[in-house]
Design an enzyme around this catalytic site. Structure first.
Site: not given
Length: 280
Positions: A52, A100, A102, A176, A200
């Site tokens: 996962r 930094r 994006h 969830e 999830l």
């Protein structure tokens, strides 16, 4: 060691570990994680968790700095260094380090690992829940580090004297919890939300489904609503930290308690699998 951290090849007690300010986790929370329990120095369901973990990274185009076998070996080596074998084993990968911007940083990601002592609940004590509208995004199937809605919801549950918060979408569909999956038992059947992009795909969820099928308990992976939740025969909450809990109160209203024998069969089956897999 009582706690243990790892960052790109460096080890140390957690309060001694540091990271570069330009790790993309600092600016964007740009990464994914996974985690699970260890008992008697045996990591439970490790292959499922690693699969996962790599899937989450792949869905975000994060380049893993290790292979699956390498990560498995590293985690076990770290568990073996601890004073106790009953642990919470957490690992994450961030997109990398750079000024930094994006746009994605090139190259492999940064691997973090954290180990701390922890015990799995046997699930016999009921918990209390609250509900809250699900304001998260539409990539809940990816186990990302962007957890502010879950953090806020968990705090609201704590302030209400509860242990978890159940999320619901417009129209009342239950998805969830803040850091768990939630399921219901109704008329002898386990009902759990489907593994679409709103939840999830929990490892404990998969083991509960497997246990139900072994016990010949019908399983329906279909959406259900708040009304279904409040009128359920039983409400089950599952996570890798606490495999099979049940709720007796939601938003101050009593719930469940109508199918205790069936609930106990599921709880015992899930916990027995965990104990057998982690016995020395």
């Amino acid at each position: 060691m009582k706690t243990l951290g790892y960052y790109n090849g460096k080890y140390g007690e957690l309060d001694e570990m540091t990271i570069p300010m330009n790790d993309r986790v600092s600016w964007f929370g740009d990464g994914v994680y996974d985690a699970g329990p260890s008992r008697n120095y045996e990591i439970f369901a490790i292959d499922e968790h690693i699969d996962r973990f790599f899937n989450s990274a792949g869905l975000l185009d994060i380049k893993m700095p290790v292979t699956k076998p390498e990560l498995k070996e590293l985690l076990q080596e770290m568990v073996n260094k601890m004073d106790t074998g009953n642990l919470f084993v957490y690992y994450q990968v961030t997109r990398g380090t750079g000024i930094r911007d994006h746009a994605y940083t090139e190259g492999p990601g940064n691997l973090w690992i954290m180990l701390k002592p922890a015990e799995i609940s046997d699930g016999t004590k009921p918990i209390k829940l609250i509900t809250r509208e699900d304001t998260r995004f539409f990539h809940c199937n990816i186990k990302t580090l962007n957890l502010i809605p879950s953090v806020v919801a968990t705090q609201k549950a704590k302030e209400a004297g509860c242990q978890e918060c159940v999320f619901y979408r417009p129209g009342g569909r239950v998805t969830e919890c803040a850091h768990s999956n939630v399921h219901i038992i109704k008329d002898g059947k386990l009902i759990t939300a489907p593994t679409d992009n709103l939840i999830l795909p929990g490892i404990a969820r998969a083991h509960i489904i497997k246990a139900c099928k072994k016990l010949e308990i019908p399983v329906s992976e279909t959406p259900y609503t708040l009304d279904d939740l409040f009128n359920a025969d039983e409400v089950i909450v599952s996570s890798s930290s606490n495999l099979c809990l049940h709720a007796n109160e939601i938003d101050g209203k009593p719930v469940g308690g109508k199918a205790p024998e069936l609930l106990e069969k599921i709880r015992v089956a899930v916990l027995d699998e965990f104990y057998k897999a982690t016995d020395k």
